[in-house]
Design a protein around this motif. Structure first.
Motif, PDB file in Angstrom:
ATOM      1  N   GLU A  81      47.272   9.047  13.239  1.00 12.02           N
ATOM      2  CA  GLU A  81      45.643   9.592  12.486  1.00 12.02           C
ATOM      3  C   GLU A  81      45.844  11.251  13.526  1.00 12.02           C
ATOM      4  N   GLY A  82      46.117  11.247  14.421  1.00 14.65           N
ATOM      5  CA  GLY A  82      46.117  11.739  15.938  1.00 14.65           C
ATOM      6  C   GLY A  82      44.101  11.805  16.740  1.00 14.65           C
ATOM      7  N   PHE A  83      44.045  10.864  16.686  1.00 17.62           N
ATOM      8  CA  PHE A  83      42.616  10.152  17.119  1.00 17.62           C
ATOM      9  C   PHE A  83      42.186  10.960  18.083  1.00 17.62           C
ATOM     10  N   ARG A  84      41.164  11.625  18.492  1.00 15.65           N
ATOM     11  CA  ARG A  84      41.326  11.613  19.408  1.00 15.65           C
ATOM     12  C   ARG A  84      39.666  11.858  20.067  1.00 15.65           C
ATOM     13  N   GLY A  85      39.122  10.507  20.131  1.00 15.04           N
ATOM     14  CA  GLY A  85      37.530  10.328  20.232  1.00 15.04           C
ATOM     15  C   GLY A  85      36.789  10.538  19.725  1.00 15.04           C
ATOM     16  N   VAL A  86      35.598  10.164  19.930  1.00 16.78           N
ATOM     17  CA  VAL A  86      34.569  10.768  19.003  1.00 16.78           C
ATOM     18  C   VAL A  86      33.755  12.229  19.377  1.00 16.78           C
ATOM     19  N   HIS A  87      33.282  13.531  19.295  1.00 16.43           N
ATOM     20  CA  HIS A  87      33.312  15.093  19.753  1.00 16.43           C
ATOM     21  C   HIS A  87      31.875  15.001  18.552  1.00 16.43           C
ATOM     22  N   PRO A  88      30.797  14.811  18.866  1.00 21.16           N
ATOM     23  CA  PRO A  88      29.495  14.668  18.600  1.00 21.16           C
ATOM     24  C   PRO A  88      28.905  15.709  18.026  1.00 21.16           C
ATOM     25  N   ARG A 125      42.058  14.036  25.458  1.00 17.85           N
ATOM     26  CA  ARG A 125      40.870  14.846  24.655  1.00 17.85           C
ATOM     27  C   ARG A 125      39.671  14.167  23.677  1.00 17.85           C
ATOM     28  N   ALA A 126      39.472  12.294  24.817  1.00 21.42           N
ATOM     29  CA  ALA A 126      38.153  12.385  24.085  1.00 21.42           C
ATOM     30  C   ALA A 126      37.188  12.834  25.392  1.00 21.42           C
ATOM     31  N   ARG A 127      36.436  12.925  25.180  1.00 17.82           N
ATOM     32  CA  ARG A 127      34.275  13.898  25.432  1.00 17.82           C
ATOM     33  C   ARG A 127      34.893  12.365  26.493  1.00 17.82           C
ATOM     34  N   VAL A 128      34.534  11.205  26.582  1.00 19.10           N
ATOM     35  CA  VAL A 128      34.140   9.746  27.880  1.00 19.10           C
ATOM     36  C   VAL A 128      35.907   9.801  27.919  1.00 19.10           C
ATOM     37  N   PRO A 129      35.595   8.805  29.121  1.00 14.31           N
ATOM     38  CA  PRO A 129      37.090   8.340  28.953  1.00 14.31           C
ATOM     39  C   PRO A 129      37.028   6.861  27.878  1.00 14.31           C
ATOM     40  N   THR A 130      38.309   7.082  27.954  1.00 14.60           N
ATOM     41  CA  THR A 130      37.762   6.080  26.756  1.00 14.60           C
ATOM     42  C   THR A 130      39.451   5.050  27.565  1.00 14.60           C
ATOM     43  N   THR A 131      39.408   3.224  27.248  1.00 11.01           N
ATOM     44  CA  THR A 131      39.146   2.426  27.456  1.00 11.01           C
ATOM     45  C   THR A 131      40.936   1.876  26.614  1.00 11.01           C
ATOM     46  N   VAL A 132      41.408   1.530  27.773  1.00 11.37           N
ATOM     47  CA  VAL A 132      43.310   0.867  26.718  1.00 11.37           C
ATOM     48  C   VAL A 132      43.333  -0.701  27.422  1.00 11.37           C
ATOM     49  N   LEU A 133      43.443  -0.908  26.049  1.00 14.31           N
ATOM     50  CA  LEU A 133      43.059  -3.178  26.098  1.00 14.31           C
ATOM     51  C   LEU A 133      44.681  -3.000  25.979  1.00 14.31           C
ATOM     52  N   THR A 134      45.238  -3.215  27.364  1.00 18.89           N
ATOM     53  CA  THR A 134      46.430  -3.529  27.945  1.00 18.89           C
ATOM     54  C   THR A 134      46.528  -5.388  27.619  1.00 18.89           C
ATOM     55  N   CYS A 135      48.384  -5.533  27.530  1.00 19.58           N
ATOM     56  CA  CYS A 135      48.710  -6.838  28.659  1.00 19.58           C
ATOM     57  C   CYS A 135      49.939  -6.480  30.002  1.00 19.58           C
ATOM     58  N   ALA A 136      49.747  -7.747  30.791  1.00 16.42           N
ATOM     59  CA  ALA A 136      50.175  -8.188  32.096  1.00 16.42           C
ATOM     60  C   ALA A 136      51.949  -7.286  31.858  1.00 16.42           C
ATOM     61  N   SER A 137      52.379  -7.911  30.715  1.00 16.84           N
ATOM     62  CA  SER A 137      53.982  -7.951  30.846  1.00 16.84           C
ATOM     63  C   SER A 137      54.010  -6.190  30.928  1.00 16.84           C
TER      64      SER A 137
END
Length: 247
Positions: A81-88, A125-137
């Motif tokens: 979807e080309g998501f780039r975070g919220v740009h209010p 391109r996010a206005r604030v840092p994006t959190t990546v929720l990932t795994c140890a592998s």
């Protein structure tokens, strides 16, 4: 827009009342999942959800993110979807400030590393840092590349991302109003883990047929009954809010 359920309260509603309906409850955590589907159940057209959306759908989808502490999204959906975070814009800023929220809600992306490059727009391109929720592998070089690109990387699980650990990591950071915007695999995993409080489903007035998937995928689970909280209608679009049994 017309409220058509609960039936005893059926009437036209204005934007202020619509906002009240889509405001997150004051709970320790509330996870709402948003989807749009065609009348025959398709979750995408040509690989994208956008062609299914209507102006009423976009209005409530925006309310979901405007009133949330964090947006939760699967990596594949974010990329497709080309998501780039919220740009209010001004309306979003005014709404968030009225509710005592930060100007820009962060995005949390669930990824096992295969479909989220370090230069993904949702990170760069996010206005604030994006959190990546990932795994140890996930290999250390991949996690380091995300961090160097500006992401906050959180390990939540060993071989796969544990949905409960991922959601707990968000709530520990004070991000308790969680607006999930897909995709189907993430919705299926959250449902299987019993983490979904609310489903916000738009039924788009389209018939598409074809091979499109459904809004939740993954291993089968026992059928879960839902309670219809509200139903709204505008311009042939049906906007439904369902609550899970615990709510």
């Amino acid at each position: 827009m017309h409220l058509i359920w609960p039936a005893e309260h059926a009437r036209p509603i204005d934007d202020d009342e619509l906002e009240r309906l889509y405001t997150y409850p004051d709970r320790e955590r509330w996870l709402a999942v948003n989807f749009v589907a065609s009348a025959d159940g398709a979750v995408e057209v040509g690989g994208l959800a956008g062609p299914l959306s209507t102006p009423p759908d976009r209005k409530v989808l925006r309310l979901g993110s405007d009133l949330a502490d964090v947006l939760l999204i699967g990596a594949t959906t974010a990329m497709v979807e080309g998501f780039r975070g919220v740009h209010p814009d001004r309306q979003t800023l005014d709404r968030r400030r009225r509710h005592g929220l930060a100007d820009v809600p962060p995005t949390a992306v669930v990824s096992t590393g295969r479909t989220l490059p370090a230069d993904a727009p949702v990170i760069t391109r996010a206005r604030v840092p994006t959190t990546v929720l990932t795994c140890a592998s996930v290999p250390e070089p991949t996690r380091r590349a995300w961090q160097e690109a500006g992401a906050d990387v959180v390990v939540a699980g060993e071989d796969t991302v544990d949905p409960a650990a991922a959601v707990a990591a968000l709530t520990r950071r004070g991000l308790r109003r969680i607006d999930c915007e897909g995709g189907p695999r993430l919705f299926g995993a959250l449902t299987a883990a019993g983490l979904v409080d609310e489903l916000r489903l738009t039924v788009s007035p389209l018939l598409t047929a074809g091979p499109a998937g459904r809004i939740a995928t993954g291993p089968p689970i026992p059928p879960t009954g839902l309670r219809l909280a509200t139903a709204l209608a505008e311009d042939d679009t049906l906007l439904l809010r369902y609550l899970t049994p615990s709510r």
